[in-house]
Write a protein that holds these residues in place. Structure first.
Motif, PDB file in Angstrom:
ATOM      1  N   SER A  81       0.829  -1.211   0.000  1.00 33.47           N
ATOM      2  CA  SER A  81       0.000   0.000   0.000  1.00 33.47           C
ATOM      3  C   SER A  81       0.859   1.256   0.000  1.00 33.47           C
ATOM      4  N   GLN A  82       1.949   1.234   0.772  1.00 31.56           N
ATOM      5  CA  GLN A  82       2.852   2.386   0.783  1.00 31.56           C
ATOM      6  C   GLN A  82       3.491   2.581  -0.588  1.00 31.56           C
ATOM      7  N   LEU A  83       3.893   1.475  -1.216  1.00 32.71           N
ATOM      8  CA  LEU A  83       4.471   1.566  -2.554  1.00 32.71           C
ATOM      9  C   LEU A  83       3.442   2.083  -3.552  1.00 32.71           C
ATOM     10  N   ALA A  84       2.210   1.596  -3.442  1.00 28.11           N
ATOM     11  CA  ALA A  84       1.162   2.006  -4.368  1.00 28.11           C
ATOM     12  C   ALA A  84       0.821   3.488  -4.204  1.00 28.11           C
ATOM     13  N   MET A  85       0.888   3.983  -2.982  1.00 28.78           N
ATOM     14  CA  MET A  85       0.535   5.360  -2.711  1.00 28.78           C
ATOM     15  C   MET A  85       1.662   6.329  -3.089  1.00 28.78           C
TER      16      MET A  85
END
Length: 258
Positions: free
Chosen positions: A18-22
């Protein structure tokens, strides 16, 4: 073979993804977590693959990079136009920008077989000169050849040539011929801004750019591969190889600089 993961492992992997996607990246602590735990790494890689992306480690960070145009994380043409180009920009501006960035990366490597850069930085004015060389190389194809290549690669090469040629010469002080004319250095500065904001290049001096660790990893894994570059590199530099053959020199696989 089915794998069973604990709920804690799945949630840790999902939080990292999720951090990478954001943000497109995750810093040192997340990198250590990703590298230290095979299960978390495997899950994060699976999540990324589901959206046509890959996770790469470069320096002290992790990056999520799109591998296909259909990936929701791919930078769209409309976004590029609205964010980096003029309001009146057309597809030719966009593809000239792509060409300029291909030339920029290619300037650091001497062939498809190079895994490491062969230079430390590229000045903006030399970048402009190298783009000019590629444009002149494109002009060596006759009109029918260019039309055939346009269908093959979905690049309107003739329009790209025309767009570059109608720009003012390399000097920023050159007088504009029309209200729509911009200088070549000004155009490359737009490409420079994109490369910097996407962490694909870094400034190492006044008007001097270097590749980032992220870019070096991407080049090593994907940039030289036909599956990802769709043969565009071979087409752009093919004439250079033929000239070497004609001159009796031993050619590299594909010369990317001269």
């Amino acid at each position: 073979m089915a794998f069973t993961y604990s709920n804690e492992t799945v949630m840790q992997a999902f939080r990292l993804y999720s951090q990478l996607a954001m943000n497109g990246a995750a810093a040192k602590e997340r990198l250590q977590e990703y590298m230290a735990d095979d299960e978390i790494r495997g899950l994060v890689d699976q999540f990324a693959a589901e959206v046509d992306c890959a996770v790469i480690a470069a320096g002290d960070e992790l990056y999520l990079i799109p591998l296909a145009r259909l990936s929701p994380f791919h930078v769209s043409n409309d976004y590029m136009k609205k964010t980096y180009l003029r309001a009146s920009a057309v597809n030719a501006d966009l593809y000239l920008m792509y060409l300029a960035m291909i030339v920029f990366i290619g300037a650091f490597y001497d062939s498809y077989q190079s895994l490491e850069p062969t230079r430390n930085f590229l000045p903006l004015d030399e970048w402009a000169m190298l783009v000019q060389e590629r444009i002149e190389s494109l002009k060596e194809h006759d009109e029918e050849q260019l039309k055939r290549f346009e269908q093959e690669f979905s690049y309107n090469w003739s329009t790209i040539i025309e767009k570059w040629d109608t720009m003012d010469d390399i000097k920023e002080t050159a007088k504009r011929q029309t209200g729509n004319t911009i200088s070549r250095l000004s155009f490359l500065d737009t490409a420079r801004r994109f490369l910097l904001e996407q962490q694909l290049a870094e400034e190492v001096g006044a008007g001097e750019l270097a590749l980032t660790g992220k870019t070096r990893v991407i080049v090593g894994r994907y940039f030289m591969e036909l599956e990802y570059n769709r043969g565009i590199l071979e087409f752009l530099y093919r004439l250079d190889e033929r000239k070497k053959d004609a001159e009796g020199e031993e050619p590299d696989a594909v010369d990317l600089e001269n």
